[in-house]
Scaffold this active site. Structure first.
Site, PDB file in Angstrom:
ATOM      1  CG  ASP A  35      -2.287  -1.282   0.743  1.00  0.00           C
ATOM      2  OD1 ASP A  35      -2.298  -1.460   0.088  1.00  0.00           O
ATOM      3  OD2 ASP A  35      -2.919  -1.143   1.560  1.00  0.00           O
ATOM      4  CG  ASN A  70      -6.082  -2.440  -0.585  1.00  0.00           C
ATOM      5  OD1 ASN A  70      -5.175  -2.258  -0.139  1.00  0.00           O
ATOM      6  ND2 ASN A  70      -7.227  -1.847  -0.687  1.00  0.00           N
ATOM      7  CG  HIS A  71      -4.375   0.841  -2.410  1.00  0.00           C
ATOM      8  ND1 HIS A  71      -4.828   1.818  -2.934  1.00  0.00           N
ATOM      9  CD2 HIS A  71      -4.629   0.481  -1.292  1.00  0.00           C
ATOM     10  CE1 HIS A  71      -6.180   2.422  -2.302  1.00  0.00           C
ATOM     11  NE2 HIS A  71      -6.152   1.263  -1.222  1.00  0.00           N
TER      12      HIS A  71
END
Length: 85
Positions: A35, A70-71
């Site tokens: 992230d 997740n990014h």
């Protein structure tokens, strides 16, 4: 998420980098849990910083492990709704 000052302050307070921003864990291991991307203007700088830190760590017998958050995964999948820079 792309906030260089927060990243550096966190690394420093954890003892991972010294006052000059260099590797401070000797033969230790630092795990960065992803992230870095999105919601900030300093993403590239932070990625480059971790690459340099990994080289410094390796020179002292330590290591930097970077995981995909997740990014990062969303960017790889062309889901760019959070990209700001």
């Amino acid at each position: 998420h792309g906030d260089v000052h927060f990243n550096l302050a966190t690394l420093h307070s954890a003892g991972a980098i010294n006052d000059e921003g260099h590797w401070n864990l000797g033969t230790g291991t630092l795990v960065q849990v992803g992230d870095i991307l999105d919601r900030g203007d300093d993403c590239r700088y932070i990625l480059d910083f971790f690459a340099g830190l990994a080289a410094e760590a390796a020179a002292e017998g330590g290591q930097v492990i970077q995981l995909l958050g997740n990014h990062e995964i969303m960017n790889l999948a062309s889901q760019l709704r959070y990209v700001t820079a």
